[in-house]
Design a protein around this motif. Structure first.
Motif, PDB file in Angstrom:
ATOM      1  N   ILE A   1      37.230  35.283  47.507  1.00  0.00           N
ATOM      2  CA  ILE A   1      36.135  36.145  47.045  1.00  0.00           C
ATOM      3  C   ILE A   1      36.095  36.158  45.524  1.00  0.00           C
ATOM      4  O   ILE A   1      35.037  35.987  44.908  1.00  0.00           O
ATOM      5  CB  ILE A   1      36.287  37.581  47.598  1.00  0.00           C
ATOM      6  CG1 ILE A   1      36.044  37.593  49.098  1.00  0.00           C
ATOM      7  CG2 ILE A   1      35.336  38.536  46.890  1.00  0.00           C
ATOM      8  CD1 ILE A   1      36.384  38.907  49.779  1.00  0.00           C
ATOM      9  N   TYR A   2      37.234  36.370  44.885  1.00  0.00           N
ATOM     10  CA  TYR A   2      37.289  36.395  43.422  1.00  0.00           C
ATOM     11  C   TYR A   2      36.893  35.044  42.821  1.00  0.00           C
ATOM     12  O   TYR A   2      36.196  34.995  41.808  1.00  0.00           O
ATOM     13  CB  TYR A   2      38.676  36.791  42.929  1.00  0.00           C
ATOM     14  CG  TYR A   2      38.956  38.273  43.023  1.00  0.00           C
ATOM     15  CD1 TYR A   2      37.997  39.212  42.666  1.00  0.00           C
ATOM     16  CD2 TYR A   2      40.183  38.734  43.455  1.00  0.00           C
ATOM     17  CE1 TYR A   2      38.251  40.565  42.738  1.00  0.00           C
ATOM     18  CE2 TYR A   2      40.457  40.089  43.536  1.00  0.00           C
ATOM     19  CZ  TYR A   2      39.478  40.998  43.173  1.00  0.00           C
ATOM     20  OH  TYR A   2      39.744  42.336  43.248  1.00  0.00           O
ATOM     21  N   ARG A   3      37.312  33.958  43.456  1.00  0.00           N
ATOM     22  CA  ARG A   3      36.997  32.634  42.929  1.00  0.00           C
ATOM     23  C   ARG A   3      35.502  32.345  43.021  1.00  0.00           C
ATOM     24  O   ARG A   3      34.900  31.814  42.088  1.00  0.00           O
ATOM     25  CB  ARG A   3      37.790  31.565  43.680  1.00  0.00           C
ATOM     26  CG  ARG A   3      37.622  30.162  43.114  1.00  0.00           C
ATOM     27  CD  ARG A   3      38.569  29.129  43.706  1.00  0.00           C
ATOM     28  NE  ARG A   3      39.076  29.376  45.040  1.00  0.00           N
ATOM     29  CZ  ARG A   3      38.450  29.026  46.160  1.00  0.00           C
ATOM     30  NH1 ARG A   3      37.300  28.418  46.113  1.00  0.00           N
ATOM     31  NH2 ARG A   3      38.986  29.284  47.344  1.00  0.00           N
ATOM     32  N   ARG A   4      34.885  32.705  44.154  1.00  0.00           N
ATOM     33  CA  ARG A   4      33.480  32.367  44.370  1.00  0.00           C
ATOM     34  C   ARG A   4      32.502  33.388  43.807  1.00  0.00           C
ATOM     35  O   ARG A   4      31.365  33.038  43.510  1.00  0.00           O
ATOM     36  CB  ARG A   4      33.231  32.175  45.858  1.00  0.00           C
ATOM     37  CG  ARG A   4      33.934  30.906  46.355  1.00  0.00           C
ATOM     38  CD  ARG A   4      33.727  30.619  47.797  1.00  0.00           C
ATOM     39  NE  ARG A   4      32.343  30.579  48.181  1.00  0.00           N
ATOM     40  CZ  ARG A   4      31.926  30.701  49.443  1.00  0.00           C
ATOM     41  NH1 ARG A   4      32.811  30.846  50.407  1.00  0.00           N
ATOM     42  NH2 ARG A   4      30.654  30.667  49.723  1.00  0.00           N
ATOM     43  N   CYS A   5      32.922  34.634  43.648  1.00  0.00           N
ATOM     44  CA  CYS A   5      32.029  35.690  43.168  1.00  0.00           C
ATOM     45  C   CYS A   5      32.381  36.167  41.773  1.00  0.00           C
ATOM     46  O   CYS A   5      31.759  37.092  41.262  1.00  0.00           O
ATOM     47  CB  CYS A   5      32.051  36.880  44.127  1.00  0.00           C
ATOM     48  SG  CYS A   5      31.463  36.490  45.776  1.00  0.00           S
ATOM     49  N   GLY A   6      33.368  35.600  41.166  1.00  0.00           N
ATOM     50  CA  GLY A   6      33.808  36.055  39.851  1.00  0.00           C
ATOM     51  C   GLY A   6      34.834  37.165  40.015  1.00  0.00           C
ATOM     52  O   GLY A   6      35.113  37.615  41.116  1.00  0.00           O
ATOM     53  N   ASP A   7      35.372  37.601  38.919  1.00  0.00           N
ATOM     54  CA  ASP A   7      36.408  38.643  38.957  1.00  0.00           C
ATOM     55  C   ASP A   7      35.797  40.034  38.965  1.00  0.00           C
ATOM     56  O   ASP A   7      36.298  40.945  38.311  1.00  0.00           O
ATOM     57  CB  ASP A   7      37.370  38.484  37.776  1.00  0.00           C
ATOM     58  CG  ASP A   7      38.292  37.304  37.961  1.00  0.00           C
ATOM     59  OD1 ASP A   7      38.560  36.957  39.122  1.00  0.00           O
ATOM     60  OD2 ASP A   7      38.724  36.737  36.948  1.00  0.00           O
ATOM     61  N   LYS A   8      34.732  40.194  39.709  1.00  0.00           N
ATOM     62  CA  LYS A   8      34.056  41.485  39.784  1.00  0.00           C
ATOM     63  C   LYS A   8      34.762  42.371  40.804  1.00  0.00           C
ATOM     64  O   LYS A   8      35.126  41.920  41.878  1.00  0.00           O
ATOM     65  CB  LYS A   8      32.604  41.288  40.202  1.00  0.00           C
ATOM     66  CG  LYS A   8      31.807  40.449  39.216  1.00  0.00           C
ATOM     67  CD  LYS A   8      30.478  40.093  39.780  1.00  0.00           C
ATOM     68  CE  LYS A   8      29.602  41.322  39.759  1.00  0.00           C
ATOM     69  NZ  LYS A   8      28.233  41.021  40.161  1.00  0.00           N
ATOM     70  N   ALA A   9      34.929  43.627  40.447  1.00  0.00           N
ATOM     71  CA  ALA A   9      35.576  44.565  41.366  1.00  0.00           C
ATOM     72  C   ALA A   9      34.599  45.050  42.436  1.00  0.00           C
ATOM     73  O   ALA A   9      34.986  45.289  43.570  1.00  0.00           O
ATOM     74  CB  ALA A   9      36.131  45.756  40.594  1.00  0.00           C
ATOM     75  N   LEU A  10      33.325  45.184  42.084  1.00  0.00           N
ATOM     76  CA  LEU A  10      32.329  45.703  43.007  1.00  0.00           C
ATOM     77  C   LEU A  10      31.277  44.627  43.282  1.00  0.00           C
ATOM     78  O   LEU A  10      30.684  44.069  42.360  1.00  0.00           O
ATOM     79  CB  LEU A  10      31.654  46.945  42.410  1.00  0.00           C
ATOM     80  CG  LEU A  10      30.720  47.721  43.314  1.00  0.00           C
ATOM     81  CD1 LEU A  10      31.496  48.310  44.485  1.00  0.00           C
ATOM     82  CD2 LEU A  10      30.034  48.818  42.546  1.00  0.00           C
ATOM     83  N   LEU A  11      31.065  44.331  44.551  1.00  0.00           N
ATOM     84  CA  LEU A  11      30.099  43.311  44.951  1.00  0.00           C
ATOM     85  C   LEU A  11      28.872  43.979  45.563  1.00  0.00           C
ATOM     86  O   LEU A  11      29.001  44.899  46.366  1.00  0.00           O
ATOM     87  CB  LEU A  11      30.722  42.370  45.982  1.00  0.00           C
ATOM     88  CG  LEU A  11      31.987  41.640  45.558  1.00  0.00           C
ATOM     89  CD1 LEU A  11      32.601  40.931  46.752  1.00  0.00           C
ATOM     90  CD2 LEU A  11      31.683  40.663  44.453  1.00  0.00           C
ATOM     91  N   SER A  12      27.710  43.496  45.191  1.00  0.00           N
ATOM     92  CA  SER A  12      26.473  44.035  45.760  1.00  0.00           C
ATOM     93  C   SER A  12      26.250  43.449  47.145  1.00  0.00           C
ATOM     94  O   SER A  12      26.889  42.471  47.547  1.00  0.00           O
ATOM     95  CB  SER A  12      25.289  43.696  44.858  1.00  0.00           C
ATOM     96  OG  SER A  12      25.017  42.307  44.915  1.00  0.00           O
ATOM     97  N   LEU A  13      25.320  44.041  47.864  1.00  0.00           N
ATOM     98  CA  LEU A  13      24.971  43.568  49.204  1.00  0.00           C
ATOM     99  C   LEU A  13      24.486  42.119  49.143  1.00  0.00           C
ATOM    100  O   LEU A  13      24.864  41.293  49.976  1.00  0.00           O
ATOM    101  CB  LEU A  13      23.891  44.479  49.791  1.00  0.00           C
ATOM    102  CG  LEU A  13      23.464  44.243  51.215  1.00  0.00           C
ATOM    103  CD1 LEU A  13      24.633  44.425  52.161  1.00  0.00           C
ATOM    104  CD2 LEU A  13      22.356  45.200  51.584  1.00  0.00           C
ATOM    105  N   ALA A  14      23.685  41.792  48.134  1.00  0.00           N
ATOM    106  CA  ALA A  14      23.166  40.433  47.988  1.00  0.00           C
ATOM    107  C   ALA A  14      24.287  39.433  47.708  1.00  0.00           C
ATOM    108  O   ALA A  14      24.277  38.309  48.227  1.00  0.00           O
ATOM    109  CB  ALA A  14      22.134  40.381  46.869  1.00  0.00           C
ATOM    110  N   GLU A  15      25.273  39.820  46.900  1.00  0.00           N
ATOM    111  CA  GLU A  15      26.395  38.928  46.597  1.00  0.00           C
ATOM    112  C   GLU A  15      27.239  38.656  47.838  1.00  0.00           C
ATOM    113  O   GLU A  15      27.678  37.528  48.064  1.00  0.00           O
ATOM    114  CB  GLU A  15      27.265  39.527  45.499  1.00  0.00           C
ATOM    115  CG  GLU A  15      26.605  39.519  44.144  1.00  0.00           C
ATOM    116  CD  GLU A  15      27.387  40.293  43.112  1.00  0.00           C
ATOM    117  OE1 GLU A  15      27.478  39.801  41.971  1.00  0.00           O
ATOM    118  OE2 GLU A  15      27.893  41.381  43.432  1.00  0.00           O
TER     119      GLU A  15
END
Length: 64
Positions: free
Chosen positions: A15-29
């Motif tokens: 998840i971190y690799r594909r979505c970036g090091d974001k702590a909170l992911l949106s529904l779209a992400e």
């Protein structure tokens, strides 16, 4: 104390690799990460407009 599932760390790392090091992911992400429709993500994983944290999503996916 509960033991984490074997696949939890691998899923969280992905998840971190594909979505970036974001702590909170949106529904779209999350929908883009899983490759499914946003409505399906909201219904299946009970994710609201506020989104979901990466560790919480990894826990839900590890249970599948």
């Amino acid at each position: 104390m509960a033991r984490e599932r074997d696949s939890y760390r691998d899923i969280l790392e992905d998840i971190y690799r594909r979505c970036g090091d974001k702590a909170l992911l949106s529904l779209a992400e999350v929908a883009r990460y899983l490759g499914i429709d946003r409505r399906t993500v909201a219904k299946r994983f009970d994710i609201g407009a506020d989104g979901i944290t990466a560790p919480a999503l990894a826990r839900k996916l590890a249970r599948l």
